[in-house]
Design a protein around this motif. Sequence first.
Motif, mmCIF file in Angstrom:
data_model
loop_
_atom_site.group_PDB
_atom_site.id
_atom_site.type_symbol
_atom_site.label_atom_id
_atom_site.label_comp_id
_atom_site.label_asym_id
_atom_site.label_seq_id
_atom_site.Cartn_x
_atom_site.Cartn_y
_atom_site.Cartn_z
ATOM 1 N N ARG A 16 0.826 -1.209 0.000
ATOM 2 C CA ARG A 16 0.000 0.000 0.000
ATOM 3 C C ARG A 16 0.858 1.256 0.000
ATOM 4 O O ARG A 16 0.459 2.303 -0.484
ATOM 5 C CB ARG A 16 -0.956 -0.002 1.187
ATOM 6 N N LEU A 19 1.469 3.143 -3.290
ATOM 7 C CA LEU A 19 0.356 3.840 -3.939
ATOM 8 C C LEU A 19 0.291 5.302 -3.502
ATOM 9 O O LEU A 19 0.401 5.609 -2.313
ATOM 10 C CB LEU A 19 -0.965 3.158 -3.595
ATOM 11 N N THR A 20 0.072 6.171 -4.479
ATOM 12 C CA THR A 20 -0.126 7.594 -4.219
ATOM 13 C C THR A 20 -1.527 7.959 -4.691
ATOM 14 O O THR A 20 -1.883 7.717 -5.844
ATOM 15 C CB THR A 20 0.908 8.438 -4.993
ATOM 16 N N ARG A 21 -2.303 8.521 -3.801
ATOM 17 C CA ARG A 21 -3.678 8.894 -4.141
ATOM 18 C C ARG A 21 -3.674 10.065 -5.110
ATOM 19 O O ARG A 21 -3.027 11.079 -4.871
ATOM 20 C CB ARG A 21 -4.426 9.268 -2.873
ATOM 21 N N ASN A 24 -9.542 10.643 -4.938
ATOM 22 C CA ASN A 24 -10.257 9.745 -4.032
ATOM 23 C C ASN A 24 -11.705 10.204 -3.913
ATOM 24 O O ASN A 24 -12.004 11.172 -3.243
ATOM 25 C CB ASN A 24 -9.588 9.728 -2.662
ATOM 26 N N THR A 26 -14.130 7.981 -2.939
ATOM 27 C CA THR A 26 -14.750 6.835 -2.277
ATOM 28 C C THR A 26 -15.904 7.234 -1.372
ATOM 29 O O THR A 26 -16.753 6.399 -1.072
ATOM 30 C CB THR A 26 -13.708 6.041 -1.466
ATOM 31 N N PHE A 63 -12.157 1.765 -9.364
ATOM 32 C CA PHE A 63 -10.879 1.965 -8.691
ATOM 33 C C PHE A 63 -9.777 1.627 -9.691
ATOM 34 O O PHE A 63 -9.729 0.509 -10.198
ATOM 35 C CB PHE A 63 -10.742 1.036 -7.483
ATOM 36 N N SER A 84 -12.018 6.556 -8.658
ATOM 37 C CA SER A 84 -10.955 6.867 -7.705
ATOM 38 C C SER A 84 -9.668 6.298 -8.281
ATOM 39 O O SER A 84 -9.641 5.165 -8.753
ATOM 40 C CB SER A 84 -11.244 6.248 -6.337
ATOM 41 N N TRP A 86 -5.326 5.833 -8.027
ATOM 42 C CA TRP A 86 -4.046 5.836 -7.339
ATOM 43 C C TRP A 86 -2.962 5.653 -8.383
ATOM 44 O O TRP A 86 -3.191 5.048 -9.426
ATOM 45 C CB TRP A 86 -3.965 4.710 -6.310
ATOM 46 N N TRP A 101 -1.602 -4.424 -5.056
ATOM 47 C CA TRP A 101 -2.205 -3.090 -4.959
ATOM 48 C C TRP A 101 -3.724 -3.176 -4.921
ATOM 49 O O TRP A 101 -4.374 -2.531 -4.079
ATOM 50 C CB TRP A 101 -1.788 -2.217 -6.140
ATOM 51 N N LEU A 105 -6.660 -2.168 -1.945
ATOM 52 C CA LEU A 105 -7.835 -1.320 -2.157
ATOM 53 C C LEU A 105 -9.129 -2.080 -1.876
ATOM 54 O O LEU A 105 -10.071 -1.523 -1.306
ATOM 55 C CB LEU A 105 -7.828 -0.766 -3.583
ATOM 56 N N TYR A 109 -11.897 -0.895 0.763
ATOM 57 C CA TYR A 109 -13.124 -0.274 0.269
ATOM 58 C C TYR A 109 -14.229 -1.226 -0.178
ATOM 59 O O TYR A 109 -15.348 -0.782 -0.394
ATOM 60 C CB TYR A 109 -12.802 0.652 -0.908
#
Length: 125
Positions: A16, A19-21, A24, A26, A63, A84, A86, A101, A105, A109
């Motif tokens: 995790r 990962l760079t958001r 988002n 959600t 996603f 969303s 990433w 990855w 997620l 979620y």
Amino acid sequence: MRLQRKRWRIRAFRKRRELTRVANRTAQIKRDDILVFCTQRNERIRLPYFLKYYREMGVGHFFFVDNDSTDGSLDYLAEQPDVSVWSAKASYKRARFGVDWLNWLQMKYAHGHWALTVDPDEFLV
């Protein structure tokens, strides 16, 4: 098998950090939404049809993990209201071809939702 699933959860938890958001959304997910999880790299040409197809199938939220695209697909996805996104610059192969990855997620979620994991060139019939 139980031990293997536990290892996969631990791998996803560690990955995790890669990962760079980017976008988002959600908070918009409704209780009965169907979710699609997808990794992609340089798939800009396929994305409009992919999103249209699954929206018409009843998917409520997408996603995406973008693996260092250079064709503008990251920006395109970030503009979509039901997506969303990433970004990951790390090795796709070392993330078990993106599965780590997406597992992270999904753990975060997808509880209580139907979730579909596909590539941008795959269509559920």
